[in-house]
Design a protein around this motif. Structure first.
Motif, mmCIF file in Angstrom:
data_model
loop_
_atom_site.group_PDB
_atom_site.id
_atom_site.type_symbol
_atom_site.label_atom_id
_atom_site.label_comp_id
_atom_site.label_asym_id
_atom_site.label_seq_id
_atom_site.Cartn_x
_atom_site.Cartn_y
_atom_site.Cartn_z
ATOM 1 N N PHE A 55 63.479 -5.313 -8.162
ATOM 2 C CA PHE A 55 64.630 -5.347 -9.049
ATOM 3 C C PHE A 55 65.237 -3.958 -9.261
ATOM 4 O O PHE A 55 66.200 -3.815 -10.015
ATOM 5 C CB PHE A 55 64.246 -5.965 -10.399
ATOM 6 N N GLY A 56 64.651 -2.964 -8.620
ATOM 7 C CA GLY A 56 65.206 -1.629 -8.740
ATOM 8 C C GLY A 56 65.144 -1.068 -10.146
ATOM 9 O O GLY A 56 66.037 -0.347 -10.584
ATOM 10 N N ARG A 57 64.082 -1.417 -10.878
ATOM 11 C CA ARG A 57 63.922 -0.869 -12.215
ATOM 12 C C ARG A 57 63.153 0.435 -12.141
ATOM 13 O O ARG A 57 62.356 0.643 -11.232
ATOM 14 C CB ARG A 57 63.147 -1.854 -13.099
ATOM 15 N N VAL A 58 63.409 1.317 -13.094
ATOM 16 C CA VAL A 58 62.681 2.576 -13.119
ATOM 17 C C VAL A 58 61.592 2.467 -14.186
ATOM 18 O O VAL A 58 61.880 2.514 -15.378
ATOM 19 C CB VAL A 58 63.620 3.751 -13.424
ATOM 20 N N GLY A 59 60.357 2.279 -13.742
ATOM 21 C CA GLY A 59 59.263 2.119 -14.696
ATOM 22 C C GLY A 59 57.975 2.656 -14.117
ATOM 23 O O GLY A 59 57.995 3.429 -13.152
ATOM 24 N N ILE A 60 56.852 2.227 -14.714
ATOM 25 C CA ILE A 60 55.545 2.704 -14.249
ATOM 26 C C ILE A 60 55.316 2.285 -12.799
ATOM 27 O O ILE A 60 54.767 3.035 -12.001
ATOM 28 C CB ILE A 60 54.433 2.121 -15.151
ATOM 29 N N GLY A 61 55.754 1.074 -12.462
ATOM 30 C CA GLY A 61 55.556 0.581 -11.104
ATOM 31 C C GLY A 61 56.232 1.457 -10.073
ATOM 32 O O GLY A 61 55.635 1.841 -9.072
ATOM 33 N N THR A 62 57.490 1.803 -10.338
ATOM 34 C CA THR A 62 58.201 2.652 -9.379
ATOM 35 C C THR A 62 57.647 4.073 -9.395
ATOM 36 O O THR A 62 57.672 4.762 -8.378
ATOM 37 C CB THR A 62 59.715 2.656 -9.645
ATOM 38 N N LEU A 63 57.110 4.482 -10.557
ATOM 39 C CA LEU A 63 56.453 5.790 -10.630
ATOM 40 C C LEU A 63 55.251 5.821 -9.687
ATOM 41 O O LEU A 63 55.059 6.779 -8.922
ATOM 42 C CB LEU A 63 56.003 6.052 -12.074
ATOM 43 N N VAL A 99 44.418 1.868 -0.680
ATOM 44 C CA VAL A 99 45.115 1.896 0.605
ATOM 45 C C VAL A 99 45.884 3.208 0.762
ATOM 46 O O VAL A 99 45.984 3.755 1.861
ATOM 47 C CB VAL A 99 46.028 0.658 0.779
ATOM 48 N N SER A 100 46.348 3.766 -0.336
ATOM 49 C CA SER A 100 47.059 5.046 -0.194
ATOM 50 C C SER A 100 46.059 6.158 0.084
ATOM 51 O O SER A 100 46.398 7.176 0.684
ATOM 52 C CB SER A 100 47.875 5.347 -1.445
ATOM 53 N N SER A 101 44.821 5.945 -0.344
ATOM 54 C CA SER A 101 43.793 6.933 -0.088
ATOM 55 C C SER A 101 43.289 6.854 1.349
ATOM 56 O O SER A 101 43.025 7.872 1.983
ATOM 57 C CB SER A 101 42.643 6.696 -1.071
ATOM 58 N N LEU A 102 43.207 5.634 1.883
ATOM 59 C CA LEU A 102 42.675 5.461 3.242
ATOM 60 C C LEU A 102 43.748 5.645 4.310
ATOM 61 O O LEU A 102 43.448 5.947 5.453
ATOM 62 C CB LEU A 102 42.061 4.062 3.390
ATOM 63 N N GLY A 103 45.010 5.419 3.951
ATOM 64 C CA GLY A 103 46.087 5.510 4.935
ATOM 65 C C GLY A 103 46.765 4.157 5.091
ATOM 66 O O GLY A 103 46.133 3.122 4.907
ATOM 67 N N PHE A 104 48.057 4.198 5.423
ATOM 68 C CA PHE A 104 48.836 2.960 5.474
ATOM 69 C C PHE A 104 48.633 2.218 6.775
ATOM 70 O O PHE A 104 49.330 2.429 7.759
ATOM 71 C CB PHE A 104 50.331 3.272 5.298
ATOM 72 N N GLN A 105 47.635 1.338 6.781
ATOM 73 C CA GLN A 105 47.393 0.483 7.936
ATOM 74 C C GLN A 105 46.965 -0.866 7.405
ATOM 75 O O GLN A 105 46.394 -0.943 6.320
ATOM 76 C CB GLN A 105 46.244 1.034 8.784
ATOM 77 N N LEU A 145 55.444 -3.791 0.502
ATOM 78 C CA LEU A 145 55.738 -2.457 -0.018
ATOM 79 C C LEU A 145 55.662 -1.393 1.074
ATOM 80 O O LEU A 145 55.945 -0.225 0.834
ATOM 81 C CB LEU A 145 54.751 -2.094 -1.134
ATOM 82 N N GLY A 146 55.265 -1.817 2.291
ATOM 83 C CA GLY A 146 55.205 -0.866 3.402
ATOM 84 C C GLY A 146 53.874 -0.164 3.515
ATOM 85 O O GLY A 146 53.784 0.912 4.111
ATOM 86 N N TYR A 147 52.796 -0.745 2.930
ATOM 87 C CA TYR A 147 51.492 -0.097 2.988
ATOM 88 C C TYR A 147 50.617 -0.663 4.103
ATOM 89 O O TYR A 147 49.425 -0.375 4.162
ATOM 90 C CB TYR A 147 50.764 -0.214 1.635
ATOM 91 N N VAL A 197 52.614 7.228 -4.634
ATOM 92 C CA VAL A 197 51.899 6.863 -3.415
ATOM 93 C C VAL A 197 52.608 7.473 -2.210
ATOM 94 O O VAL A 197 51.985 8.062 -1.331
ATOM 95 C CB VAL A 197 51.807 5.330 -3.268
ATOM 96 N N ALA A 198 53.940 7.367 -2.202
ATOM 97 C CA ALA A 198 54.705 7.868 -1.055
ATOM 98 C C ALA A 198 54.534 9.378 -0.906
ATOM 99 O O ALA A 198 54.480 9.894 0.206
ATOM 100 C CB ALA A 198 56.172 7.497 -1.219
ATOM 101 N N SER A 199 54.463 10.105 -2.020
ATOM 102 C CA SER A 199 54.398 11.568 -1.906
ATOM 103 C C SER A 199 52.997 12.103 -2.177
ATOM 104 O O SER A 199 52.830 13.309 -2.346
ATOM 105 C CB SER A 199 55.387 12.187 -2.889
ATOM 106 N N GLN A 200 51.995 11.200 -2.215
ATOM 107 C CA GLN A 200 50.610 11.617 -2.461
ATOM 108 C C GLN A 200 50.497 12.475 -3.717
ATOM 109 O O GLN A 200 49.832 13.503 -3.731
ATOM 110 C CB GLN A 200 50.057 12.386 -1.244
ATOM 111 N N ASP A 201 51.179 12.028 -4.768
ATOM 112 C CA ASP A 201 51.153 12.751 -6.035
ATOM 113 C C ASP A 201 49.928 12.285 -6.825
ATOM 114 O O ASP A 201 50.000 11.408 -7.677
ATOM 115 C CB ASP A 201 52.455 12.449 -6.796
#
Lengths: 340, 282
Positions: free
Chosen positions: A260-268, B143-149, B229-231, A273-277
């Motif tokens: 839904f394109g909301r900005v919340g904890i989920g998108t955080l 999964v983010s720790s092990l890698g996206f597969q 989600l692409g993971y 995850v994407a940037s390994q933060d």
């Protein structure tokens, strides 16, 4: 009962604290088994634009030059005083990022909880009123259908029908009342299914009891019979299950907010995850565990006060089996541990 | 009564009750669906003649027809072939997840229930921790720790299911341990290990079967969500979640979303139906 309640409450509170601390350590461990050194690789990533001084500051802040066990103890110490560290992506305090995102997610979660309760109550009590031939079978199979549909499919369907089709909300700004409502429906449907299964099982159990026939033969009106002898006893176990659903709402928010394109904890979390933060992930997971444990602790503490039949000592009431774990196994467990 | 009679009885009991002989129509239909999907995942080449990764750009966005049963996607790839080949990783990884959950969770529950005392206390807290972290969030972090597969998504889903199996196994082991035939086996001088493997394990694990089937369906959903989600594996992989995720960008070609979604829902619905039936009849 009151004599045993004090020690029971203390023991449950103690257990809850231990579980939250262990959950923090467990998360720390899972995040640290990462191959390579994500903190350093994120810091050195030129896209993030950290200067050498920033890097030195962050490395010393997190004690990255220290052995693993020292890092762990330091990190746990900071968690205990409510310091979640700095985000590796934006260099902002993690607590501030979480606070900013929390409002939207809480709104969504509460709305979803409401949707789930209304749907579940409608389905469950509907099964008691509809004639067995028509409709009842359909209602009874609804929870099982709800549990088989991925919640992103429900979300996509709702968006397709109500955002693109009827234009009730726009995907550019979804945090409008309608946008929140439909996001809550998508998140609430799987939760309602589990709640409905518990309610249906309890209602079926209660309506087979002898005191129902007795009350009926005494000439009690249908509506009164329903309220006093069916709704009341069947709602207590439902409260227990509702507390267990908190975890599912938090987990499901991730997908729902993303769709839904909301900005919340989920998108955080998604961004982290994407940037390994890692500090953000660590904080969100530990806080989610804290929320789950607290809600369930409150339910455990309230339960013996609400239902005098509950015997204290031994195991607390049954816990979640899994997000979609089946009610019957759960209610078996409940009967085993909670009713004298 | 002889010892043989005492030990034989519960086993025969277990054997006859695991697999019932009659089934309602919906259950038979469910089995047909699951068998088809399992066949897809074992030998996708037998069911889909077209290549799931190569398409003809001239044929892109074709609606379902006889040549392309479920239409084609943005690169002209046959959607039916992509769904069938997607079953391979979607279903296999769900199986991996269930095996991890059953083996690790079952072992934890078995040890906690059988050994009792401090082992039980320690393992119970560990299971509490796994339960306290929302399952999907836990899967995402792992999964983010092990890698996206996709295989890592399967492992993550399996770990998040460990607590369920551990709890049920523990409860069952405690129940079996207190039964008369276990007591008599002890009295006849049976060793702990003998009793564990001969009596407790077979009887207690019986109740894990419906739960494992249920978890299989649930794992398909969780893995689809992770892929969405692409993971999971990146394209051109065609996990069902990924198909839906990439199809949603083309609202003018609804078959790209609708068919993978229907296949997923039907599969999970059938698996849940079978699980329910197994539990009712055992």
């Amino acid at each position: 009962m009151l004599r045993t309640y004090g020690p029971y409450a203390l023991r449950r509170i103690g257990q809850a604290i231990v579980v939250v601390l262990l959950a923090y350590l467990f998360t720390f461990f899972v995040i640290s088994i990462l191959p390579g050194d994500p903190i350093t690789s994120t810091l050195r990533n030129p896209e993030n634009g950290f200067t050498e001084e920033d890097i030195a500051r962050i490395v010393s802040y997190y004690g990255l030059d220290q052995p693993f066990i020292v890092q762990l103890v330091n990190s746990l110490g900071r968690f205990l005083v409510g310091d979640f560290g700095l985000s590796l992506r934006s260099n902002l305090p993690v607590s501030q990022l979480i606070l900013d995102a929390l409002g939207s997610t809480l709104q969504l979660a509460f709305a979803a909880l409401l949707v789930a309760v209304v749907l579940a109550v409608g389905i469950a009590y509907g099964t008691q009123f509809l004639p067995a031939r028509y409709g009842q079978g359909l209602l009874r199979s609804l929870p099982s259908l709800f549990l088989s549909v991925p919640n992103f499919v429900i979300g996509l369907l709702l968006i397709h029908l109500f955002a693109f089709g009827l234009g009730l909300f726009s995907m550019i700004d979804t945090e409008t009342p309608w946008g929140t409502f439909f996001a809550a429906v998508a998140l609430g449907i799987p939760v309602s299914a589990q709640l409905a299964e518990v309610l249906i099982a309890n209602l079926d159990h209660e309506s087979g009891q002898e005191y129902i026939s007795v009350a009926r033969s005494r000439g009690l009106r249908q509506s009164k019979l329903f309220l006093r002898h069916l709704v009341k006893p069947s709602s207590l176990p439902a409260v227990t299950v509702l507390a267990l659903m908190v975890g599912e709402l938090l987990g499901g928010a991730l997908i729902t907010e993303s769709i839904f394109g909301r900005v919340g904890i989920g998108t955080l979390v998604e961004g982290a995850v994407a940037s390994q933060d890692l500090p953000v992930l660590q904080a969100v997971v530990s806080l989610a565990a804290l929320v789950f444990v607290t809600v369930n602790l409150l339910a455990d503490l309230a339960y013996p006060l609400l239902d005098p039949r509950v015997q204290l000592g031994g195991e607390p009431r049954a816990r979640a089996l899994s997000p979609a774990a089946d009610q019957e196994i759960r209610s078996d467990l409940q009967e085993e541990v909670s009713i004298v | 009564m002889t010892g043989a009679a005492l030990t034989e009885k519960p086993r025969a009991f277990a054997r006859t009750r695991v697999i019932p002989t009659t089934a309602p129509v919906t259950v038979i239909f469910s089995f047909v669906v699951v068998v088809i999907v399992l066949a897809w995942s074992l030998a996708p080449g037998l069911f889909a003649q077209q290549d799931p990764t190569k398409g003809d750009p001239a044929d892109k966005f074709l609606p379902p027809s006889l040549a392309h049963l479920l239409g084609t996607d943005q690169l002209g790839r046959d959607q039916f072939a992509r769904v069938v080949f997607g079953a391979q990783s979607s279903v296999t990884s769900a199986l991996v997840a269930v095996v991890i959950g059953v083996v690790v969770g079952g072992l934890i529950g078995l040890l906690a229930g059988f050994l009792g005392s401090w082992t039980d206390v320690v393992l119970a807290r560990f299971v509490d921790v796994l339960l306290a972290i929302p399952a999907f969030l836990l899967a995402v972090v792992i999964v983010s720790s092990l890698g996206f597969q996709t295989i890592n998504a399967a492992i993550a889903t399996g770990v998040s299911a460990v607590a369920v199996f551990a709890r049920v196994m523990r409860a069952e082991v405690i129940k079996v341990r207190g039964s008369v035939f276990v007591e008599s086996a002890y009295l006849q001088g049976g060793s702990s290990l003998h009793i564990l493997f001969r009596h407790v394990l077979p009887n207690a694990s019986r109740s894990l079967i419906p739960l494992a089937v249920l978890q299989f369906g649930l794992s398909i959903l969780v893995i689809a969500s992770l892929a969405f989600l692409g993971y999971g594996d990146p394209p051109p992989a065609s996990d069902w979640g990924l198909l839906i995720s990439s199809g949603k960008d083309y609202p003018r070609s609804p078959w790209l979303v609708v068919w993978p979604a229907i296949v997923t829902i039907l599969t999970v619905l059938s698996i849940n139906r079978i699980s329910r039936w197994l539990r009712k009849s055992s």
